[in-house]
Enzyme design. Sequence first.
Site, PDB file in Angstrom:
ATOM      1  N   GLU A 123       0.820  -1.194   0.000  1.00  0.00           N
ATOM      2  CA  GLU A 123       0.000   0.000   0.000  1.00  0.00           C
ATOM      3  C   GLU A 123       0.867   1.262   0.000  1.00  0.00           C
ATOM      4  OE1 GLU A 123      -4.217  -1.351   1.838  1.00  0.00           O
ATOM      5  OE2 GLU A 123      -2.680  -0.833   3.303  1.00  0.00           O
ATOM      6  N   CYS A 136       3.458   8.518   1.204  1.00  0.00           N
ATOM      7  CA  CYS A 136       4.044   7.559   2.148  1.00  0.00           C
ATOM      8  C   CYS A 136       4.274   6.255   1.380  1.00  0.00           C
ATOM      9  CB  CYS A 136       3.083   7.370   3.314  1.00  0.00           C
ATOM     10  SG  CYS A 136       3.660   6.180   4.518  1.00  0.00           S
ATOM     11  N   CYS A 143       6.856  -7.137   6.887  1.00  0.00           N
ATOM     12  CA  CYS A 143       7.929  -6.545   7.685  1.00  0.00           C
ATOM     13  C   CYS A 143       8.466  -7.600   8.637  1.00  0.00           C
ATOM     14  CB  CYS A 143       7.384  -5.357   8.480  1.00  0.00           C
ATOM     15  SG  CYS A 143       8.667  -4.353   9.251  1.00  0.00           S
ATOM     16  N   CYS A 147       7.016  -5.088  15.573  1.00  0.00           N
ATOM     17  CA  CYS A 147       6.684  -4.101  16.608  1.00  0.00           C
ATOM     18  C   CYS A 147       5.257  -4.412  17.061  1.00  0.00           C
ATOM     19  CB  CYS A 147       6.791  -2.683  16.045  1.00  0.00           C
ATOM     20  SG  CYS A 147       8.470  -2.315  15.464  1.00  0.00           S
ATOM     21  N   CYS A 150       2.135  -2.351  15.836  1.00  0.00           N
ATOM     22  CA  CYS A 150       2.026  -2.058  14.408  1.00  0.00           C
ATOM     23  C   CYS A 150       1.331  -3.206  13.692  1.00  0.00           C
ATOM     24  CB  CYS A 150       3.409  -1.832  13.802  1.00  0.00           C
ATOM     25  SG  CYS A 150       3.356  -1.530  12.027  1.00  0.00           S
ATOM     26  N   SER A 230      12.140   6.814   7.559  1.00  0.00           N
ATOM     27  CA  SER A 230      11.866   6.436   8.942  1.00  0.00           C
ATOM     28  C   SER A 230      12.389   5.040   9.224  1.00  0.00           C
ATOM     29  CB  SER A 230      10.350   6.489   9.192  1.00  0.00           C
ATOM     30  OG  SER A 230      10.070   6.105  10.527  1.00  0.00           O
ATOM     31  N   SER A 252      11.801   5.756  14.965  1.00  0.00           N
ATOM     32  CA  SER A 252      10.656   5.292  15.739  1.00  0.00           C
ATOM     33  C   SER A 252      11.137   4.956  17.147  1.00  0.00           C
ATOM     34  CB  SER A 252      10.036   4.067  15.074  1.00  0.00           C
ATOM     35  OG  SER A 252       9.509   4.432  13.822  1.00  0.00           O
ATOM     36  N   LEU A 253      11.059   5.915  18.037  1.00  0.00           N
ATOM     37  CA  LEU A 253      11.607   5.719  19.382  1.00  0.00           C
ATOM     38  C   LEU A 253      10.605   4.964  20.271  1.00  0.00           C
ATOM     39  CD1 LEU A 253      14.058   6.342  21.214  1.00  0.00           C
ATOM     40  CD2 LEU A 253      12.797   8.348  22.010  1.00  0.00           C
ATOM     41  N   CYS A 372      -0.879   5.495  10.235  1.00  0.00           N
ATOM     42  CA  CYS A 372       0.349   4.787  10.620  1.00  0.00           C
ATOM     43  C   CYS A 372       0.030   3.423  11.209  1.00  0.00           C
ATOM     44  CB  CYS A 372       1.087   5.548  11.712  1.00  0.00           C
ATOM     45  SG  CYS A 372       1.622   7.161  11.249  1.00  0.00           S
TER      46      CYS A 372
HETATM   47  N1  SAH Z   1       9.944   0.477   9.790  1.00  0.00           N
HETATM   48  C1  SAH Z   1      10.014   1.921   9.758  1.00  0.00           C
HETATM   49  C2  SAH Z   1       8.987   2.494   8.820  1.00  0.00           C
HETATM   50  C3  SAH Z   1       7.550   2.407   9.303  1.00  0.00           C
HETATM   51  S1  SAH Z   1       7.057   4.038   9.608  1.00  0.00           S
HETATM   52  C4  SAH Z   1       9.894   2.462  11.168  1.00  0.00           C
HETATM   53  O1  SAH Z   1       9.627   1.663  12.066  1.00  0.00           O
HETATM   54  O2  SAH Z   1      10.122   3.643  11.397  1.00  0.00           O
HETATM   55  C5  SAH Z   1       5.566   3.911  10.355  1.00  0.00           C
HETATM   56  C6  SAH Z   1       5.506   4.708  11.651  1.00  0.00           C
HETATM   57  O3  SAH Z   1       4.219   4.472  12.230  1.00  0.00           O
HETATM   58  C7  SAH Z   1       6.517   4.210  12.648  1.00  0.00           C
HETATM   59  O4  SAH Z   1       6.952   5.243  13.485  1.00  0.00           O
HETATM   60  C8  SAH Z   1       5.690   3.232  13.421  1.00  0.00           C
HETATM   61  O5  SAH Z   1       6.278   2.943  14.662  1.00  0.00           O
HETATM   62  C9  SAH Z   1       4.374   3.962  13.533  1.00  0.00           C
HETATM   63  N2  SAH Z   1       3.239   3.074  13.811  1.00  0.00           N
HETATM   64  C10 SAH Z   1       3.126   1.765  13.532  1.00  0.00           C
HETATM   65  N3  SAH Z   1       1.942   1.288  13.949  1.00  0.00           N
HETATM   66  C11 SAH Z   1       1.275   2.303  14.490  1.00  0.00           C
HETATM   67  C12 SAH Z   1      -0.026   2.453  15.077  1.00  0.00           C
HETATM   68  N4  SAH Z   1      -0.854   1.414  15.157  1.00  0.00           N
HETATM   69  N5  SAH Z   1      -0.387   3.657  15.526  1.00  0.00           N
HETATM   70  C13 SAH Z   1       0.443   4.703  15.399  1.00  0.00           C
HETATM   71  N6  SAH Z   1       1.669   4.649  14.861  1.00  0.00           N
HETATM   72  C14 SAH Z   1       2.093   3.458  14.416  1.00  0.00           C
END
Ligand code: SAH
Length: 398
Positions: A123, A136, A143, A147, A150, A230, A252-253, A372
Amino acid sequence: MPVDRGSAERTEAAAGDSTTIRTNVAQGERESLIGLTRDELAERLQAVGVPEDRLRMRAKQLWHWMYHRGAVEFGAMTTIGGALRAALAERYTLARPEVAAEQRAADGTRKWLLRFADGREVETVYIPEEDRGALCISSQVGCTLSCTFCHTGTQRMVRNLEAGEIVAQFLVARDSYGEWPSPRGQRLLSNIVMMGMGEPLFNYDNVAKALRIVMDPEGIALSRRRITLSTAGVVPMIERCGAELGVGLAVSLHAVRDDLRDELVPINRKYPIAALLDACRRYPGASNARRITFEYVMLKGVNDSEADARALVRLIAGIPVKLNLIPFNPWPGAPYECSAPEAIERFAAIVNRAGYAAPVRVPRGRDIQAACGQLKSASVPRARRREAVPQAVSAPAA
Ligand code: SAH
């Protein structure tokens, strides 16, 4: 929204190439030229009989048609002779991936489900703003990161995307808005965020190749300042990304303690917070004018306390950072809830008082599962392997 589409260019049909045109390629075996470097394009031109001394010129013309004008077929390339156009069409294609679905959210966000030649899907999401908009882009099908908050992370990792499949996401979105030729002034598709499905630094070579194409001044010509990548924290690749591509970095902290981050972002077990922050301190080009974005998802009762906010401020001291507080976007079966608005406000206030910008990201496109962490929610879930430390598909060069 006014869009400067640049001056209409006069095109003229060049005299046909005085070359022997090679043909005879079976139907359905045509190679896509999208995603190749200029040198690779020249090789493909050579393969259809373009003489050595015209390769560079022809590659430049192809590039212009593909990435400045957005041509989807060779027949449109009026500066290239008919015989060569026909030979190219016989062997190669500029076709975009199939748009398996396109959805529009109430807030203008658009989402495309793209299907590639092997049937795999990703997507791509367009997020419009007043006078600009960000696309985006996904870097992998699925993946490996797992996480826990996610949705993409609950899906099986299938494969890396090729450079052409990454570039094609941009082309499809551009086609859909008719934003060709590449505008010199204001653009609808003005920014790229590598924040879709996948971990871009686990597919660095293809991502880098694609971004170089997008940044090339003779094509799409998007400045590196308008691109943000990111990462969940693939520490050994962060420096390389900054040195070689010079794009903006987002990290993504999501947690300020290793024990919690180990759980939320399991790659933390391999590259803990201190190592990640060191990589950020060293990130080439990071400055107060070009801050690194720290993404922090707001999870109720998990990482959203005032003590967390204060610890965050201590952690980022001295790093040119802006924070992006992301309200958790729920998905079916998710083990978390979004923090209460008051908790988010209190958190943001503490960070603000310490002198850091901490905008709360307004969720976009939630009604079409485009926010996200919600991408490709219909694909096959996998059993969650919480003990596994995520691995690159092909190990990143340290
Ligand atoms: N793998 C990379 C790229 C993904 S970016 C990364 O982790 O940075 C997508 C962003 O959305 C990341 O910051 C991820 O942590 C955040 N994200 C993922 N799932 C989410 C959710 N359910 N609600 C809000 N943010 C989310």
